[in-house]
Write an enzyme that holds these catalytic residues in place. Sequence first.
Site, short mmCIF file in Angstrom:
data_model
loop_
_atom_site.label_atom_id
_atom_site.label_comp_id
_atom_site.label_asym_id
_atom_site.label_seq_id
_atom_site.Cartn_x
_atom_site.Cartn_y
_atom_site.Cartn_z
N TYR A 109 1.79 5.45 -2.34
CA TYR A 109 2.16 6.83 -1.99
C TYR A 109 3.54 7.17 -2.55
O TYR A 109 3.84 8.33 -2.79
CB TYR A 109 2.08 7.04 -0.48
CG TYR A 109 0.66 6.82 -0.02
CD1 TYR A 109 -0.34 7.72 -0.36
CD2 TYR A 109 0.29 5.66 0.66
CE1 TYR A 109 -1.66 7.50 -0.04
CE2 TYR A 109 -1.02 5.42 0.99
CZ TYR A 109 -2.00 6.34 0.64
OH TYR A 109 -3.30 6.10 0.95
N ARG B 24 -11.67 -10.13 -10.81
CA ARG B 24 -10.40 -9.65 -11.35
C ARG B 24 -9.43 -10.82 -11.46
O ARG B 24 -9.73 -11.92 -11.00
CB ARG B 24 -9.82 -8.55 -10.48
CG ARG B 24 -9.56 -8.96 -9.04
CD ARG B 24 -8.86 -7.86 -8.27
NE ARG B 24 -8.83 -8.16 -6.85
CZ ARG B 24 -7.90 -7.68 -6.02
NH1 ARG B 24 -6.94 -6.93 -6.46
NH2 ARG B 24 -7.95 -7.97 -4.74
N ARG B 25 -8.26 -10.57 -12.06
CA ARG B 25 -7.20 -11.57 -12.19
C ARG B 25 -7.67 -12.86 -12.85
O ARG B 25 -7.27 -13.95 -12.45
CB ARG B 25 -6.61 -11.91 -10.82
CG ARG B 25 -5.86 -10.78 -10.16
CD ARG B 25 -5.56 -11.14 -8.73
NE ARG B 25 -4.63 -10.22 -8.11
CZ ARG B 25 -4.43 -10.15 -6.80
NH1 ARG B 25 -5.08 -10.94 -5.99
NH2 ARG B 25 -3.57 -9.30 -6.30
N HIS C 200 -10.54 1.00 -9.68
CA HIS C 200 -10.02 1.98 -8.70
C HIS C 200 -8.56 2.31 -8.97
O HIS C 200 -8.18 3.47 -9.07
CB HIS C 200 -10.20 1.44 -7.28
CG HIS C 200 -9.42 2.20 -6.25
ND1 HIS C 200 -9.79 3.45 -5.82
CD2 HIS C 200 -8.26 1.92 -5.61
CE1 HIS C 200 -8.91 3.90 -4.95
NE2 HIS C 200 -7.97 2.99 -4.80
N PHE C 201 -7.73 1.27 -9.12
CA PHE C 201 -6.31 1.62 -9.25
C PHE C 201 -5.95 2.11 -10.66
O PHE C 201 -4.90 2.73 -10.84
CB PHE C 201 -5.35 0.57 -8.70
CG PHE C 201 -5.34 -0.79 -9.34
CD1 PHE C 201 -4.89 -0.97 -10.62
CD2 PHE C 201 -5.74 -1.90 -8.61
CE1 PHE C 201 -4.86 -2.22 -11.19
CE2 PHE C 201 -5.72 -3.16 -9.18
CZ PHE C 201 -5.28 -3.32 -10.47
N HIS C 202 -6.82 1.87 -11.63
CA HIS C 202 -6.56 2.51 -12.93
C HIS C 202 -6.89 4.00 -12.88
O HIS C 202 -6.37 4.78 -13.68
CB HIS C 202 -7.33 1.81 -14.05
CG HIS C 202 -6.60 0.62 -14.59
ND1 HIS C 202 -6.68 -0.63 -14.02
CD2 HIS C 202 -5.72 0.49 -15.62
CE1 HIS C 202 -5.90 -1.47 -14.68
NE2 HIS C 202 -5.30 -0.81 -15.65
N HIS D 52 0.82 -1.21 0.00
CA HIS D 52 0.00 0.00 0.00
C HIS D 52 0.86 1.27 0.00
O HIS D 52 0.60 2.17 -0.80
CB HIS D 52 -1.01 0.03 1.14
CG HIS D 52 -1.99 1.14 0.91
ND1 HIS D 52 -2.96 1.09 -0.06
CD2 HIS D 52 -2.10 2.37 1.45
CE1 HIS D 52 -3.62 2.23 -0.11
NE2 HIS D 52 -3.12 3.04 0.80
#
Lengths: 66, 583
Positions: free
Chosen positions: B236, B446-447, B383-385, B232
Amino acid sequence: MNRPGPVGIALVLAFAVVAVIEFRTVLGMVGIDIAIGPYFAGAAILLVGGAAALFAVPEELTPESV
Amino acid sequence: MEVFANEYPDEAWVVRAALGSAFVALAIGGLMGLIQTLHRTGFYDSLISNADYYTVLTLHGVAMVLLFTIFFLVGFFQWAITDSLGRKSEDIRITKLWYGMMVLGSAMSAVTILGGFVDSGSLSGVEADVLYTFYAPLEAHPLYYMGLAVFIIGTWIAGFDWFRSWWAWKKENPDERMPLRTFMVLTTMLMWYLASLGVAISVVFFLIPWSLGIFDSVNSLLTRTLFWFFGHPVVYFWLMPVYMMWYVIMPKLAGGRLFSDPLARIVFVLFLVLSVPTGIHHQYVDPGIAEGFKFLAMTNTMFLLLPSLLTAFTVVASIEHGARQRGGEGYFGWLTALPWGKPAFTGMTLAGLMFAAAGFSGMINAGMSINYLVHNTLWVVGHFHMTVGTAVALSIMAATYWFLPKITGREIFSRRLGLAQVLLWFIGMVLMGNAMHRAGLAGVPRRTADPTYDQVIYDGAYGAIGELRFQIALGGVLLSLSLVLFFAHLVLSSFDIGERAAATPDSIPAPLSGPEQAPKVLDNIRLWTSIAVVLILITYILPLASIVTDGGGWLGDSYGVIVAEYVLPAVSSTIDIFVGVVA
């Protein structure tokens, strides 16, 4: 209010493409289904309009073009 | 004052090389992304097999989120340190060493991933289809882990290199406040040292010996937890340089000045303190970790919204100031006075906007109860895209249009082309990201190479899965077109040699509220690092102890075998020798 320049039009149309996509979702949530054909055709027209506006953007920026 | 490329030619070479490596990774990762999206949505699935899909997925993940982002980061940070301290590297050989190590590590890992495409020959058996989330029980070739270790050590040396520059500067300027960009670089690197410790322990002590056959097994939950200890905060690590761009470049492009230097410092301190003790929120569905520890991680995660909200306030205030300097008026009328014709500004603004949207889906992910609904679905991918794929990637590409003249000494090829590229990325990612979120809510996993959800009609909100798949594929194609425009732009800019030299000088304007307004304690990075360590200990000691004691020890099933076959005979032999000597 000033008239938007080509950059402004391109930006507004980019957001319009997004809005069209989201709007169909919102309508779907309240039970109104729009056929896919006109939906994507509408989005594509907006996309082409945005691209056309970009062609009118001057390479050297002036206050009017912003 | 000269352009950076002329004033610091050696450092500019490293920056250009790092950015070049980042863009090679972006090209490879982007191509894999296109193959993936067309395969998974069923629009063109004859190019690769379902088995190769996982090789493509691994390459996409590693190239995009580890190599592209971190190579750009080190280049950008090298510029930030050199330019803000106004001094060359203390030893350019060290600077070139860490860059070389990162390239070597990347190549080692890339070979093993590419080996996944080869079924016979010398690379047969050399595979690393473990995705970028490389924890057990999926096992890769040892070279994959060794490459990652070399890459991470390279980043550690880079951080050391930048600390050396600061220490040398501080000796010469004992009464000066640390420049803001240097402060941002150093707090980011301290956070990275803490975060990457978890994955380093996992790789060096467990995954490499396991992949070499020294251990029969490892404690999967332990390696997973150590991965997310890093997994995680690495987010950042990608975001903090982007925040630096938003704080430093955007106000300048808008014609204004940073609203508050102290607020920017507080934000980076908060990231240093809070980034690491949140990783367990990736393990909400992991049965091996007690709910209380997950609740603690959720609380820490929610606190992390604070620096992002502070950033939204500070950056918007800064660009509003710029717009008003340019004649903007009214509550919202100032928005029209912003320099939307500059691709760097427009791209970063759109990226920030998307990041706000991604923040909302992030809150869903962070909430323990609602996370269960979306955890293993395409929602998370959406979300992470929108975070790393847009807030980070689009900001990086947009900032490149501003940054390139500094490090090459010549202007970019075309603002029009740059604008088209950032707008196309924005539209493509909204299409893809939005559809992924909706598909995730509908339960699409996913995956998976081939989810068998074709043409299932969901009543009400979600529309047909077929439509969502079409939107994902279309979004992926638009993103690929945007990448083509970006690379075309880079190539055309590089052929523009001598035609248009970069404007000079180009300094960063002083903030409206400067460092003299910031309490000195904010610069006490030892204090903030110590607090971060305490928080990490509070959050992780008990869960890790529980995982080791209740989860089969440090090495899982092979723990007993290791003890029986290696440790006990060694102890017995030692005792025999000792007894023999005494007798």
